[in-house]
Enzyme design. Structure first.
Site, PDB file in Angstrom:
ATOM      1  N   ASP A 150       0.864  -1.165   0.000  1.00  0.00           N
ATOM      2  CA  ASP A 150       0.000   0.000   0.000  1.00  0.00           C
ATOM      3  C   ASP A 150       0.914   1.232   0.000  1.00  0.00           C
ATOM      4  O   ASP A 150       2.094   1.136   0.341  1.00  0.00           O
ATOM      5  CB  ASP A 150      -0.872  -0.049   1.255  1.00  0.00           C
ATOM      6  CG  ASP A 150      -1.625   1.241   1.443  1.00  0.00           C
ATOM      7  OD1 ASP A 150      -2.297   1.670   0.485  1.00  0.00           O
ATOM      8  OD2 ASP A 150      -1.529   1.830   2.539  1.00  0.00           O
ATOM      9  N   ARG A 151       0.397   2.379  -0.397  1.00  0.00           N
ATOM     10  CA  ARG A 151       1.254   3.570  -0.424  1.00  0.00           C
ATOM     11  C   ARG A 151       1.060   4.435   0.829  1.00  0.00           C
ATOM     12  O   ARG A 151       1.906   4.426   1.716  1.00  0.00           O
ATOM     13  CB  ARG A 151       0.960   4.397  -1.697  1.00  0.00           C
ATOM     14  CG  ARG A 151       2.034   5.417  -2.017  1.00  0.00           C
ATOM     15  CD  ARG A 151       1.611   6.414  -3.086  1.00  0.00           C
ATOM     16  NE  ARG A 151       0.745   7.454  -2.533  1.00  0.00           N
ATOM     17  CZ  ARG A 151       0.194   8.444  -3.240  1.00  0.00           C
ATOM     18  NH1 ARG A 151       0.398   8.506  -4.550  1.00  0.00           N
ATOM     19  NH2 ARG A 151      -0.556   9.351  -2.662  1.00  0.00           N
ATOM     20  N   ASP A 152      -0.067   5.159   0.906  1.00  0.00           N
ATOM     21  CA  ASP A 152      -0.252   6.141   1.992  1.00  0.00           C
ATOM     22  C   ASP A 152      -0.404   5.450   3.339  1.00  0.00           C
ATOM     23  O   ASP A 152      -1.254   4.588   3.516  1.00  0.00           O
ATOM     24  CB  ASP A 152      -1.482   7.011   1.700  1.00  0.00           C
ATOM     25  CG  ASP A 152      -1.347   7.742   0.363  1.00  0.00           C
ATOM     26  OD1 ASP A 152      -0.226   8.165   0.041  1.00  0.00           O
ATOM     27  OD2 ASP A 152      -2.355   7.848  -0.359  1.00  0.00           O
ATOM     28  N   ARG A 173     -10.676  -0.786  -7.169  1.00  0.00           N
ATOM     29  CA  ARG A 173     -10.534  -0.146  -5.857  1.00  0.00           C
ATOM     30  C   ARG A 173     -10.426  -1.229  -4.783  1.00  0.00           C
ATOM     31  O   ARG A 173     -11.323  -2.066  -4.629  1.00  0.00           O
ATOM     32  CB  ARG A 173     -11.746   0.753  -5.610  1.00  0.00           C
ATOM     33  CG  ARG A 173     -11.692   1.522  -4.313  1.00  0.00           C
ATOM     34  CD  ARG A 173     -12.836   2.555  -4.282  1.00  0.00           C
ATOM     35  NE  ARG A 173     -13.130   3.005  -2.926  1.00  0.00           N
ATOM     36  CZ  ARG A 173     -12.442   3.953  -2.288  1.00  0.00           C
ATOM     37  NH1 ARG A 173     -11.439   4.549  -2.890  1.00  0.00           N
ATOM     38  NH2 ARG A 173     -12.762   4.301  -1.057  1.00  0.00           N
ATOM     39  N   LYS A 174      -9.297  -1.208  -4.032  1.00  0.00           N
ATOM     40  CA  LYS A 174      -9.137  -2.205  -2.962  1.00  0.00           C
ATOM     41  C   LYS A 174     -10.315  -2.082  -1.999  1.00  0.00           C
ATOM     42  O   LYS A 174     -10.720  -0.963  -1.718  1.00  0.00           O
ATOM     43  CB  LYS A 174      -7.827  -1.971  -2.196  1.00  0.00           C
ATOM     44  CG  LYS A 174      -6.563  -2.275  -2.966  1.00  0.00           C
ATOM     45  CD  LYS A 174      -5.310  -2.027  -2.118  1.00  0.00           C
ATOM     46  CE  LYS A 174      -5.035  -0.553  -1.855  1.00  0.00           C
ATOM     47  NZ  LYS A 174      -3.775  -0.251  -1.156  1.00  0.00           N
TER      48      LYS A 174
HETATM   49 ZN   LIG Z   1     -10.826   1.568  -9.673  1.00  0.00          ZN
END
Ligand SMILES: [Zn+2]
Length: 442
Positions: free
Chosen positions: A255-257, A358-359
């Site tokens: 994950d990024r943020d 979208r996760k």
């Molecule tokens: Zn999406």
């Protein structure tokens, strides 16, 4: 079309002098055979017929080595340059003796690249020149390229870079497919030219068509004693063979943020991106343990109109550059630009949808799988939310929840429990490295 390959074997091996002594760079052994033998194996297996070795320094040793040709399907010719003309100068001097298209390899690289596949890409694009590109762990002293979404090169940045530089980690890996006529303007001058520094920028500036071939295959130069040591380690660990297009490699999805960078609300511009402590070191550790590293991030800021795709590209440019300064890199970044709920001022209606990416939906895993052969059973997901843990469970990945960012307190998927918990990315990397010891010993 696969036919002719040029191996640039000129230039003095001064940077390798401490290990190579008085043998030319191409005859430096990697494992029990010279790097040139590895390259000729690759060319022969790929179906090449015509190999020209451009030699200068100690050419007679190269002649002696290929005289007992172990590659009967290759016609190997040695071109001895009288004066060193740089990587391109020597080739341009012999331009009229070359076929219409050829592949250029540097004599000090180990590679496991599917050359017919790269050549097919070149032909499809109708390119004058195709450059193999990939991220590496030292972009700051590498020749870099910028491309548009289709892979067409829009700018070249050759090393050295200005002190305030900040580029995507898209490195020219010194492997090219070249149309002979694109070099015509330089013919007959017998001057010193370098492909990366002089010729390609000029081809681009004169409206030539350069393409970047994004590849995750193994290709590394061994032009310094440290790099040679690394390549030898990779060979004995089986990493070179595994770095081909077909072998499934385990991946750590990140994950990024809140996982890589501090969660200060949504990141809308590069200056808001702040790497968490030890992130680069953690990425280096996981790569050393044999994993590819792929970021998958939900970026609803795009759908909400709070940041553009260009803003996001600038943010990722900063992320890649800062990691690169610390010797770390990502194989890819996938983002979901969508958001299901409408009603934000300035939102982009076309991105307001219940998407598949979208996760915790697993669409970004499918996107990654289309680009990289992935060994899912040995792959991991690291994130700071229950959304990431739910994603891992749906995707069949082992999961680690890091106690940074949301620390798993987002409350979205309370039943999604991680396999491990770690106080930060470094501890997560240690868990993965410990669990992965047998990876390269089999
Ligand atoms: Zn999406």
């Amino acid at each position: 079309m696969i036919d002719c390959a040029i191996i640039l074997a000129g230039g003095k091996g001064t940077r390798l002098a401490s290990v190579a002594g008085s043998i030319p760079k191409v005859l430096v052994p990697v494992g029990d055979r010279p790097v040139l033998a590895h390259q000729l194996d690759l060319l022969s297996a790929a179906g090449y017929k015509d190999v020209r070795i451009f030699a200068g320094h100690l050419a007679e040793q190269i002649e002696a080595f290929v005289s007992g040709n172990q590659w009967p399907d290759l016609k190997i010719q040695i071109e001895v340059e009288s004066t060193p003309l740089g990587s391109a100068g020597a080739v341009i001097e012999k331009l009229d003796t070359l076929p219409e298209q050829f592949t250029v390899l540097y004599g000090d690289t180990m590679l496991a690249v599917d050359l017919p596949r790269m050549t097919a890409f070149h032909d499809e694009c109708g390119a004058d020149v195709t450059i193999l590109v990939h991220p590496n762990d030292h972009p700051f002293d590498s020749d870099l390229v910028e491309t548009d979404a289709e892979g067409k090169v829009t700018a070249l940045h050759s090393y050295p870079h200005p002190t305030d530089a900040c580029y995507r980690n898209i490195v020219s890996a010194a492997l090219y497919v070249v149309q002979r006529e694109s070099l015509r303007p330089w013919a007959g001058k017998a001057e010193k030219y370098d492909f990366a520094k002089n010729v390609f920028p000029a081809v681009l500036a004169s409206g030539g068509c350069l393409f970047a071939y994004h590849s995750h295959e193994y290709i590394k130069d061994m032009g310094t004693p440290e790099r040679l040591k690394k390549v030898e380690r990779d060979l004995s660990a089986g990493r070179i063979k595994m770095g081909n297009v077909a072998t499934a490699i385990p991946v750590v999805f990140l994950d990024r943020d809140g996982t890589l960078n501090a969660e200060n609300g949504y990141v809308r511009s590069p200056d808001q991106l702040q790497l968490l402590p030890n992130v680069a070191g953690a990425l280096r550790l996981m790569r050393e343990a044999g994993y590819r590293l792929i970021v998958i991030t939900n970026q609803p800021v795009i759908a909400r109109g709070e940041a553009s795709e260009a803003d996001l590209a600038a943010i990722h440019q900063k992320l890649e550059w800062e990691l690169g300064l610390e010797g770390a890199y990502l194989d890819a970044i996938f983002h979901c630009p969508h958001h299901p709920d409408s009603g934000f001022p300035g939102e982009r209606v076309e991105l307001k949808m219940a998407c598949q990416c979208r996760k915790p939906a697993t669409g970004m895993l499918d996107l990654a799988s289309a680009e990289f052969p992935i060994d899912i059973g040995r792959s991991w997901m690291i994130g700071d939310t229950t959304i990431d843990m739910e994603f891992a469970s749906r995707a069949g990945l082992r999961s680690i929840l890091v106690q940074t960012g949301s620390c798993g307190r987002d409350g979205k998927f309370p039943s999604a429990t991680p396999d491990f918990s770690a106080n930060g990315l470094m501890e997560a990397a240690e868990i993965i490295a410990d669990a992965s010891k047998p990876l390269f010993e089999a």
